[in-house]
Design an enzyme around this catalytic site. Sequence first.
Site, PDB file in Angstrom:
ATOM      1  N   ASP A   7       0.856  -1.180   0.000  1.00 28.76           N
ATOM      2  CA  ASP A   7       0.000   0.000   0.000  1.00 28.76           C
ATOM      3  C   ASP A   7       0.896   1.235   0.000  1.00 28.76           C
ATOM      4  O   ASP A   7       2.053   1.173   0.452  1.00 28.76           O
ATOM      5  CB  ASP A   7      -0.912   0.019   1.226  1.00 28.76           C
ATOM      6  CG  ASP A   7      -1.898   1.178   1.196  1.00 28.76           C
ATOM      7  OD1 ASP A   7      -2.770   1.188   0.309  1.00 28.76           O
ATOM      8  OD2 ASP A   7      -1.785   2.079   2.043  1.00 28.76           O
ATOM      9  N   GLU A   9       1.038   5.731   0.509  1.00 32.47           N
ATOM     10  CA  GLU A   9       0.421   7.008   0.876  1.00 32.47           C
ATOM     11  C   GLU A   9       1.063   8.079   0.006  1.00 32.47           C
ATOM     12  O   GLU A   9       2.254   7.990  -0.333  1.00 32.47           O
ATOM     13  CB  GLU A   9       0.614   7.312   2.357  1.00 32.47           C
ATOM     14  CG  GLU A   9      -0.021   6.297   3.306  1.00 32.47           C
ATOM     15  CD  GLU A   9      -1.527   6.181   3.175  1.00 32.47           C
ATOM     16  OE1 GLU A   9      -2.154   7.130   2.652  1.00 32.47           O
ATOM     17  OE2 GLU A   9      -2.078   5.151   3.580  1.00 32.47           O
ATOM     18  N   HIS A  57      -3.601  10.663   6.216  1.00 33.66           N
ATOM     19  CA  HIS A  57      -2.525   9.788   6.698  1.00 33.66           C
ATOM     20  C   HIS A  57      -1.686  10.388   7.821  1.00 33.66           C
ATOM     21  O   HIS A  57      -0.876   9.683   8.434  1.00 33.66           O
ATOM     22  CB  HIS A  57      -1.612   9.359   5.546  1.00 33.66           C
ATOM     23  CG  HIS A  57      -1.144  10.476   4.663  1.00 33.66           C
ATOM     24  ND1 HIS A  57      -0.473  11.584   5.119  1.00 33.66           N
ATOM     25  CD2 HIS A  57      -1.252  10.628   3.313  1.00 33.66           C
ATOM     26  CE1 HIS A  57      -0.175  12.359   4.110  1.00 33.66           C
ATOM     27  NE2 HIS A  57      -0.657  11.821   2.990  1.00 33.66           N
ATOM     28  N   HIS A 150      -4.865   6.354   8.089  1.00 37.17           N
ATOM     29  CA  HIS A 150      -4.276   5.490   7.080  1.00 37.17           C
ATOM     30  C   HIS A 150      -2.762   5.444   7.287  1.00 37.17           C
ATOM     31  O   HIS A 150      -2.133   6.443   7.612  1.00 37.17           O
ATOM     32  CB  HIS A 150      -4.575   6.032   5.679  1.00 37.17           C
ATOM     33  CG  HIS A 150      -5.991   5.851   5.261  1.00 37.17           C
ATOM     34  ND1 HIS A 150      -6.374   4.940   4.301  1.00 37.17           N
ATOM     35  CD2 HIS A 150      -7.126   6.464   5.685  1.00 37.17           C
ATOM     36  CE1 HIS A 150      -7.697   5.006   4.147  1.00 37.17           C
ATOM     37  NE2 HIS A 150      -8.171   5.928   4.965  1.00 37.17           N
TER      38      HIS A 150
END
Length: 232
Positions: A7, A9, A57, A150
């Site tokens: 993943d 950001e 985030h 996140h």
Amino acid sequence: MREIIFDTETTGFDPQSGDRMVEIGCIEMIDRVETGNSFHCYYNPQRPMPKSAEEIHGLSDVFLSDKKLFADGAEELLEFLGDANLVAHNAQFDFNFLNAELVLCGKTAISQFRMVDTLAIAKVKHPGAKLSLDALCSRYGIDRSHRVKHGALLDAELLTQLYIELTGGRQIGLGLADDKPAPEINERQPSQKEAALRRQFIAPRPHSPSTEELERHATFMEDIKDPLWAET
């Protein structure tokens, strides 16, 4: 089969407009089992962090100011990724940013053929349902209570569990045996006669016809005209 669940950001939604990747988190799996190996890194995007992105985030300009540039850590990341398939949720988004960063520092973009998109898998399994990572974790009972904001590595860890569920599931610790230890190899097993004697005796069920059943049968037989068994 080696797979990397990952993943990212970012500073925004579009690398073509100047947005940059600021964090990546990767989890290694072999044959759908986590190996315990992971990769996690923050990157200085060399541009201001929009407030809207920071609210998602929590990565601020101050926090990222002393982090390495992507170009300085690209080889380390590529070595970890190897030639494994790369699994992400809404994977095209993450691939676009990862490949944009690779191209910016003169590296070869990663082939789209290595992309596995859990969002696409979820659309087939649950058409019409909410398919965000949060919604799917709730559907499959995956604990995300520790997820306040996140984070690339945290989301990759959640996605790893979700990917397992979406591709067949895994019952960890499922026990099919009782609590008795298995007999030693040299332990003498009972003979057929001994085993028969140990069996619980069950009396046979009564199965003889009753008087009423015999009478009904006789009446039925009398109604049959010219039966074959009466021929001589």
